[in-house]
Design a protein around this motif. Sequence first.
Motif, PDB file in Angstrom:
ATOM      1  N   ARG A   7       0.843  -1.192   0.000  1.00 55.50           N
ATOM      2  CA  ARG A   7       0.000   0.000   0.000  1.00 55.50           C
ATOM      3  C   ARG A   7       0.880   1.244   0.000  1.00 55.50           C
ATOM      4  O   ARG A   7       2.016   1.212   0.471  1.00 55.50           O
ATOM      5  CB  ARG A   7      -0.885   0.011   1.252  1.00 55.50           C
ATOM      6  N   PRO A   8       0.335   2.359  -0.504  1.00 58.92           N
ATOM      7  CA  PRO A   8       1.088   3.610  -0.376  1.00 58.92           C
ATOM      8  C   PRO A   8       1.371   3.905   1.099  1.00 58.92           C
ATOM      9  O   PRO A   8       0.550   3.591   1.958  1.00 58.92           O
ATOM     10  CB  PRO A   8       0.134   4.660  -0.955  1.00 58.92           C
ATOM     11  N   TRP A  18      -3.399  11.386  -1.499  1.00 60.62           N
ATOM     12  CA  TRP A  18      -3.974  10.044  -1.658  1.00 60.62           C
ATOM     13  C   TRP A  18      -5.488  10.044  -1.501  1.00 60.62           C
ATOM     14  O   TRP A  18      -6.179   9.249  -2.147  1.00 60.62           O
ATOM     15  CB  TRP A  18      -3.310   9.068  -0.685  1.00 60.62           C
ATOM     16  N   TRP A  39       5.877  18.369  -6.062  1.00 61.58           N
ATOM     17  CA  TRP A  39       5.577  16.999  -5.683  1.00 61.58           C
ATOM     18  C   TRP A  39       6.894  16.315  -5.390  1.00 61.58           C
ATOM     19  O   TRP A  39       7.819  16.467  -6.203  1.00 61.58           O
ATOM     20  CB  TRP A  39       4.824  16.220  -6.775  1.00 61.58           C
ATOM     21  N   PHE A  87       7.917   0.891 -15.164  1.00 60.96           N
ATOM     22  CA  PHE A  87       7.981   1.932 -14.137  1.00 60.96           C
ATOM     23  C   PHE A  87       8.717   3.107 -14.773  1.00 60.96           C
ATOM     24  O   PHE A  87       9.767   2.911 -15.401  1.00 60.96           O
ATOM     25  CB  PHE A  87       8.695   1.418 -12.889  1.00 60.96           C
ATOM     26  N   ALA A  88       8.141   4.282 -14.661  1.00 60.58           N
ATOM     27  CA  ALA A  88       8.687   5.436 -15.385  1.00 60.58           C
ATOM     28  C   ALA A  88       8.725   6.663 -14.495  1.00 60.58           C
ATOM     29  O   ALA A  88       7.962   6.774 -13.535  1.00 60.58           O
ATOM     30  CB  ALA A  88       7.828   5.728 -16.619  1.00 60.58           C
ATOM     31  N   LEU A  89       9.613   7.550 -14.839  1.00 59.10           N
ATOM     32  CA  LEU A  89       9.585   8.905 -14.291  1.00 59.10           C
ATOM     33  C   LEU A  89       8.916   9.780 -15.322  1.00 59.10           C
ATOM     34  O   LEU A  89       9.356   9.833 -16.478  1.00 59.10           O
ATOM     35  CB  LEU A  89      10.999   9.430 -14.082  1.00 59.10           C
ATOM     36  N   PHE A  98       7.295  12.623 -11.513  1.00 67.45           N
ATOM     37  CA  PHE A  98       6.364  11.740 -10.813  1.00 67.45           C
ATOM     38  C   PHE A  98       6.648  10.313 -11.249  1.00 67.45           C
ATOM     39  O   PHE A  98       6.690  10.024 -12.452  1.00 67.45           O
ATOM     40  CB  PHE A  98       4.930  12.147 -11.172  1.00 67.45           C
ATOM     41  N   GLY A  99       6.855   9.430 -10.293  1.00 71.59           N
ATOM     42  CA  GLY A  99       7.125   8.031 -10.614  1.00 71.59           C
ATOM     43  C   GLY A  99       5.844   7.230 -10.651  1.00 71.59           C
ATOM     44  O   GLY A  99       5.053   7.287  -9.703  1.00 71.59           O
ATOM     45  N   SER A 100       5.620   6.499 -11.746  1.00 69.79           N
ATOM     46  CA  SER A 100       4.404   5.690 -11.830  1.00 69.79           C
ATOM     47  C   SER A 100       4.574   4.638 -12.927  1.00 69.79           C
ATOM     48  O   SER A 100       5.612   4.570 -13.577  1.00 69.79           O
ATOM     49  CB  SER A 100       3.180   6.567 -12.123  1.00 69.79           C
ATOM     50  N   ASN A 101       3.546   3.831 -13.106  1.00 69.46           N
ATOM     51  CA  ASN A 101       3.533   2.836 -14.171  1.00 69.46           C
ATOM     52  C   ASN A 101       2.880   3.417 -15.415  1.00 69.46           C
ATOM     53  O   ASN A 101       1.967   4.238 -15.321  1.00 69.46           O
ATOM     54  CB  ASN A 101       2.741   1.594 -13.734  1.00 69.46           C
ATOM     55  N   LEU A 129      -4.860   3.751  -7.846  1.00 68.44           N
ATOM     56  CA  LEU A 129      -3.516   4.324  -7.989  1.00 68.44           C
ATOM     57  C   LEU A 129      -3.472   5.266  -9.194  1.00 68.44           C
ATOM     58  O   LEU A 129      -4.165   5.040 -10.190  1.00 68.44           O
ATOM     59  CB  LEU A 129      -2.466   3.228  -8.190  1.00 68.44           C
ATOM     60  N   PRO A 130      -2.640   6.307  -9.107  1.00 73.63           N
ATOM     61  CA  PRO A 130      -2.474   7.237 -10.238  1.00 73.63           C
ATOM     62  C   PRO A 130      -1.468   6.687 -11.251  1.00 73.63           C
ATOM     63  O   PRO A 130      -0.305   7.029 -11.212  1.00 73.63           O
ATOM     64  CB  PRO A 130      -1.958   8.523  -9.574  1.00 73.63           C
TER      65      PRO A 130
END
Lengths: 151, 398
Positions: A7-8, A18, A39, A87-89, A98-101, A129-130
């Motif tokens: 979880r976050p 969140w 952020w 997984f990307a920036l 922002f790090g996310s998929n 999730l974002p």
Amino acid sequence: MTPSRPRPNIDEDNRPFWEAVQERRFVLMRCQECGRWYWPAAYCRHHRNAPFFGSLRWEPASGRGRVFVCNIHRRAFHPAFEVPYVFALIELEEGPMFGSNIIGCPVEDVRVGMPVEIAFTEVEDGVVLPLFRPSAPDPSGANVSTEGARA
Amino acid sequence: MAKALKNKFALVGLGLLAGRYPDRSMRALQTEAARLAIEDAGLSVAQVDGAVDLRLAPGSGDIPSSTDAFPRVLGMPCRMFFQISRGGAAGIMGIVAASKFLEMGAANYVVLACGTKDWSRSRSARASGVTSLNMIEKAGYWGKPFGDLTAVSHHSFFAGRHMYEYGTTAEQLGQIAVASRQWAALNPLAQFRDRPLDIEEYLDSPLVVDPYRLLDMCVVSDGAMAVVMTTAERAADLAKPPVYVMGAGVGEAMERLWWEKANYTRLAVETAKDVAFREADIEIDDVDFAGLYDCFTGEVLFQIEDYGWCGKGEGGPFVADGRIGPKGTLPINTSGGLLSAYHLGELTHLAEAVTQLRHEAGPRQVPDARIGLVSGHGGELLSPGMCSTHASLVLGRA
């Protein structure tokens, strides 16, 4: 039973972010004095700050950006994750990274510089999730829904 | 400006345990390494009155912090003791801090020791399917729900961005892995001493987090390392030739702020190097050998550029001809490093530098080695994942 993904880590500083995500809203911290975006949570570094984060507020952000760098996870380090995943920036339009998929396209298609947009995704029951996906062709984003598909 | 460090302090004892110790606690490993280091210096435990606990792992983790400590186990009559944690830069920061305590007369001899059980922990973790950073930074590390679960999850961004900006290739990164393995073959303590590697095998190794392959990644180890440090005056009378601290410096990625783009193709070497080299009165060409922090191949490439052996973006071609291997002209990571020998953070490289400067490195000895550079890399794991600290240590023999 599939194990739950981590979880976050929600704390006093990032709770508003969140909570907004659970409502499928993408917010960033914005300085009320100079308009710069931050952020994760930060004090504005361009002038004096009111106590704590008093010079900044969480405000709706575009949810758009470009892939700054990405990788492809081909091995799972946790049983809740299906490989491959990206997984990307993401360099957001507002400036922060922002790090996310990146979802919604084959993993090999994700490229540095690719325009992406927010894709709120319920990855498990009750956990939104974002995530991000390739932007729709219209650069204005006017006809793009921010409703993400279920992963 | 008066020199704060140059040749005023020396490393006089070395204790090293590397490999697999499933039946020993981390505390016992640290204690044993400290005992070995004190013995190596020709001192008795009763003479060593200062101690520093070097913590390699960031965050809360599962490592006891306050319940017991190696000086108590060893029976040291400590007048000063503290813990220092900066990931793979804790050793260099510990040496800088210890120099001040020695200068103040708070202690005459300080033993600095680290320990790790990462290999044993990786065995038990593998059974559960949950590995790596899942186990540390239980709070505050926010990339986990996105599958940013390990160091390679975000450290691969460094390589990916360098490839994008400068056209660096997998084969060039592979030359770093191959050179490390060639050095490891000459080190009896190296975990991969009996596993030769060529570029074809590197390229065939599986992509773990693309662009990083399995063989771009460091090993995990059980073990411990300790050094005894004292003043130059006291060092003169001891069992081994003193290894002098010529200079040290630290840099922070935060200096350029961690979200700034430059941070993805360089480490925070500039400030660390400037301070350390100025203190030591040296230029890059004075360095006879270097132990560059090598959690992944990309970090080595970055540092070769950042320290100025070649220009930014030129590291790929620079390493492509075997230049940093045993047959090359620039000896880097002569122990086999974290990539092929053993992983005790930058203490892997510190142990090797002491060994080289004592001229005790056997078949991998750099001829007439007089000045060695050790670098550390660690600190916050922000997501976007950054190890923000870089530390430089210049060591020399008389």
